[in-house]
Design an enzyme around this catalytic site. Structure first.
Site, PDB file in Angstrom:
ATOM      1  N   GLU A   1       1.094  -1.457  -0.180  1.00  0.00           N
ATOM      2  CA  GLU A   1       0.083   0.255   0.084  1.00  0.00           C
ATOM      3  C   GLU A   1       1.155   1.126   0.236  1.00  0.00           C
ATOM      4  OE1 GLU A   1      -2.612  -0.053   3.277  1.00  0.00           O
ATOM      5  OE2 GLU A   1      -3.481   2.400   3.134  1.00  0.00           O
TER       6      GLU A   1
ATOM      7  N   ARG B   1       5.637 -12.495  10.051  1.00  0.00           N
ATOM      8  CA  ARG B   1       6.208 -11.499   9.285  1.00  0.00           C
ATOM      9  C   ARG B   1       6.876 -11.153  10.247  1.00  0.00           C
ATOM     10  NH1 ARG B   1       2.189  -7.668   9.015  1.00  0.00           N
ATOM     11  NH2 ARG B   1       3.169  -5.199   9.479  1.00  0.00           N
TER      12      ARG B   1
ATOM     13  N   LYS C   1       4.221   0.770   9.577  1.00  0.00           N
ATOM     14  CA  LYS C   1       4.043   2.175   9.357  1.00  0.00           C
ATOM     15  C   LYS C   1       3.553   3.174   9.722  1.00  0.00           C
ATOM     16  CE  LYS C   1       2.741   0.539   5.150  1.00  0.00           C
ATOM     17  NZ  LYS C   1       2.143  -0.215   3.652  1.00  0.00           N
TER      18      LYS C   1
HETATM   19  P1  ATP Z   1       2.539  -2.108   8.119  1.00  0.00           P
HETATM   20  O1  ATP Z   1       1.649  -2.756   8.475  1.00  0.00           O
HETATM   21  O2  ATP Z   1       3.363  -1.649   8.106  1.00  0.00           O
HETATM   22  O3  ATP Z   1       2.008  -1.416   7.518  1.00  0.00           O
HETATM   23  P2  ATP Z   1       1.211  -3.919   5.734  1.00  0.00           P
HETATM   24  O4  ATP Z   1       1.499  -5.349   6.404  1.00  0.00           O
HETATM   25  O5  ATP Z   1      -0.429  -3.639   5.633  1.00  0.00           O
HETATM   26  O6  ATP Z   1       2.758  -2.893   6.325  1.00  0.00           O
HETATM   27  P3  ATP Z   1       1.390  -3.423   3.417  1.00  0.00           P
HETATM   28  O7  ATP Z   1       2.396  -2.289   2.216  1.00  0.00           O
HETATM   29  O8  ATP Z   1      -0.222  -3.794   2.915  1.00  0.00           O
HETATM   30  O9  ATP Z   1       2.319  -3.326   4.368  1.00  0.00           O
HETATM   31  O10 ATP Z   1       2.352  -4.835   2.598  1.00  0.00           O
HETATM   32  C1  ATP Z   1       2.978  -5.188   1.256  1.00  0.00           C
HETATM   33  C2  ATP Z   1       3.396  -6.576   1.469  1.00  0.00           C
HETATM   34  O11 ATP Z   1       4.511  -6.626   2.470  1.00  0.00           O
HETATM   35  C3  ATP Z   1       2.213  -7.581   2.104  1.00  0.00           C
HETATM   36  O12 ATP Z   1       2.347  -8.523   0.835  1.00  0.00           O
HETATM   37  C4  ATP Z   1       2.561  -7.773   3.282  1.00  0.00           C
HETATM   38  O13 ATP Z   1       2.342  -9.342   3.929  1.00  0.00           O
HETATM   39  C5  ATP Z   1       4.299  -8.013   3.060  1.00  0.00           C
HETATM   40  N1  ATP Z   1       4.528  -7.202   5.129  1.00  0.00           N
HETATM   41  C6  ATP Z   1       4.928  -6.149   5.183  1.00  0.00           C
HETATM   42  N2  ATP Z   1       5.094  -6.003   6.521  1.00  0.00           N
HETATM   43  C7  ATP Z   1       5.502  -7.715   7.051  1.00  0.00           C
HETATM   44  C8  ATP Z   1       6.572  -8.147   7.740  1.00  0.00           C
HETATM   45  N3  ATP Z   1       7.016  -6.991   8.537  1.00  0.00           N
HETATM   46  N4  ATP Z   1       7.255  -8.839   7.600  1.00  0.00           N
HETATM   47  C9  ATP Z   1       6.789  -9.437   6.227  1.00  0.00           C
HETATM   48  N5  ATP Z   1       6.129  -9.475   4.692  1.00  0.00           N
HETATM   49  C10 ATP Z   1       5.846  -8.001   5.774  1.00  0.00           C
HETATM   50 MG    MG Z   2      -1.724  -3.188   4.346  1.00  0.00          MG
END
Ligand code: ATP
Ligand code: MG
Length: 557
Positions: A33, A260, A270
């Protein structure tokens, strides 16, 4: 790279290939995102999504999951692309969930027409209250059984901008008693009018929710393996359910989940990182203390070190937290092999060699000791040098092997053997100058250079050395797991996470006084080992007048 056994996702992919699924086609996607910069957790997902495609001759597309205009921005879209490229990966195409807004809207209309979705006029609080608990069924909305035509007309009004934000939502009509809470008539569309969308502007007033957009986007693109993290396990049945409602052919995507990445002394949400940036607690998203890819890059982590770290920790189906020291270990091991050594004196005191005659000379020192293939550098040498203040003690006991006026011999790194004779002090008793004599026959690299001493000390020559600022970093948080603490994470910040120190570095680093060239928008990384002090990288704040270094990591844990 060392041999390793297949991870569980690779095993699934190989089985699918053996069974001839999707005619042997492998397609993944990385779906960030654009609401912040990528962090090292994302690097784990990137190595998986792009890695699978690379290994099995497939394609990994980059898909921006841009379904919430109130948080998203082009700045993030740009930085995400830069970071993925820097990590060394290549996407097939760039897509946006917003490319599918029309298709998703049409699908929502189809759901309404088939009696599978309805417009709810309750507030989000009311809807939440009716959800029930995992063991107790939820309560049906009073709008659940409204006529299809009514929902159709209202959904069109929502999109036309005639309804206020928060007043109505579109919900899938599934099962308010399902043990999986995600099936209890999930919201699939909401109104957002407060912000224009970074790509579609004001065209849309309704936006799909993650669960309604993600699987469908995977399907529209032809994704075969939709890989994400474990928190989506509970969403998977819903992912499947939505697809089952409209997919007719043989092909459809499947979702798989891995653990994760969490790292000690770090936050990786984020939302929290944005707060650190907005409140100016750090200098920006690329502050070297941040766990962002851009922060780690500026800190001096190489793309290879990040990929190696991800490879080391592997992929499993159980959540856990990785020790920050493992990440540090990975870059330390790499820089040990590659970073040229130089002298930097952090707390200088002047050393005068009283029996040194003449105008000075040059010393050829190996960039990496014992590795002539990495070349040599020239160190000017003369009567007046700077050494580390703690390398001299006026009254030392027999266990102090460095300089003291006690007859002990000490080698100046790559140069001569000296013996301290005496020192001078100011009115406060601080030592201002140390005096020594040298042995002209003891120069390193000559026959006399083989004579052993108990210790070797670092030095720079006074008239040629350069002033530099070094930024020394420590953990950003004082507790191992700031996210699990009951105190607000802001209260857990380490007040001493950044320390700026001035030092004197040897002349060869004058070459770094310039604006670093950029490659793909990222400043080139120039690493050094400052002998006895750690690994350093030239910071992009450096100009042709001032030298600034970041400490990547100390020499030892
Ligand atoms: P945040 O909670 O930091 O905003 P998010 O999961 O909402 O992170 P996205 O931009 O939606 O962030 O994530 C894109 C991809 O990265 C998704 O497939 C998510 O599963 C993966 N991802 C995000 N954070 C992690 C992490 N800590 N470890 C492994 N994969 C991750
Ligand atoms: Mg997300």
């Amino acid at each position: 790279m060392e041999e390793r056994s297949l991870n569980f996702i690779e095993q699934i992919v190989e089985k699918d290939l053996q069974e001839g699924k999707n005619d042997g086609r492998i397609q993944t996607r990385f779906p960030p995102e654009p609401n912040g910069y990528l962090h090292i957790g994302h690097a784990k997902a990137i190595c998986m999504d792009f890695g699978i495609a690379q290994k099995y001759n497939g394609i990994c597309n980059l898909r921006f999951d841009d379904t919430n205009p109130s948080k998203e921005d082009v700045e993030y879209v740009d930085s995400i692309q830069q970071d993925i490229q820097w990590l060394g990966f290549h996407w097939g195409a760039v897509f946006y969930a917003s490319d599918y807004f029309q298709q998703l809207y049409d699908l929502a209309i189809k759901f309404i027409k088939e009696g599978k979705a309805y417009v709810d006029e309750q507030t989000s609080e009311q809807i939440a209250q009716q959800k029930g608990t995992p063991t107790q069924a939820g309560t049906e909305s009073p709008y659940r059984n409204r006529p299809i035509e009514e929902s159709l007309a209202l959904f069109e009004k929502m999109q036309a901008g005639e309804i206020e934000e928060g007043k109505m939502v579109l919900r899938a009509k599934i099962d308010m008693a399902n043990p999986n809470m995600h099936f209890r008539d999930p919201i699939i569309y909401r109104i957002i009018k407060s912000h224009p969308h970074h790509r579609t502007g004001r065209k849309w007033n309704v936006y799909p929710m993650y669960d309604f957009a993600h699987g469908q986007s995977d399907y529209f693109e032809g994704v075969t393996h939709s890989i994400c993290t474990l928190e989506f396990v509970v969403h998977r049945p819903l992912y499947d359910w939505f697809l089952e409602q409209f997919v007719t052919g043989d092909y459809r995507p499947y979702q798989y989940e891995f653990n994760r990445l969490n790292i000690t002394y770090t936050v990786m949400s984020k939302r929290k990182m944005l707060q650190l940036v907005e409140q100016k607690i750090v200098r920006g998203w690329d502050d070297p203390r941040m766990p962002t890819i851009s922060g780690l890059r500026r800190r001096g982590y190489t793309a290879k070190s990040i990929r190696d770290f991800i490879q080391k920790i592997g992929y499993t189906k159980v959540e856990g937290t990785i020790d920050l020291s493992l990440l540090e270990h990975t870059i330390r091991e790499e820089l040990k092999e590659t970073a040229p050594r130089v002298c930097a004196i952090f707390n200088p005191v002047k050393l005068v060699i009283t029996n040194y005659e003449g105008q000075g000379e040059t010393i050829e020192a190996e960039n990496i000791d014992g590795h002539p293939e990495f070349g040599t550098r020239t160190m000017p040498f003369a009567k007046e040098l700077y050494i580390e203040r703690q390398d001299f003690l006026e009254n030392a006991d027999k266990n102090f092997y460095r300089l003291s006026p006690n007859g002990r011999e000490v080698r100046l790194k790559a140069a001569y053997i000296i013996q301290a004779t005496h020192c001078e002090k100011d009115a406060q008793g601080n030592i201002t100058t140390v005096f020594a004599t040298y042995d002209p026959t003891s120069k390193s690299g000559t026959e006399g250079g083989n004579r052993k001493t108990k210790s070797t000390i670092n030095w720079v020559e006074c008239s040629s050395c350069v002033d530099a600022t070094v930024r020394l970093y420590d953990k950003l948080f004082t507790v191992e797991n700031p996210s699990a603490d009951e105190r607000d994470f802001i209260e857990l910040l380490n007040p001493n996470s950044l320390q700026e120190v001035n030092c004197k570095v040897e002349q060869t680093l004058k070459n770094e006084m310039r604006v670093l060239p950029k490659k793909d928008g990222c400043a080139e990384q120039h690493h050094y080992q400052f002998l006895k002090n750690g690994f350093f990288v030239v910071d992009e704040d450096t100009t042709d007048e001032k030298l600034i270094f970041n400490r990547v990591v100390s020499l030892k844990e």
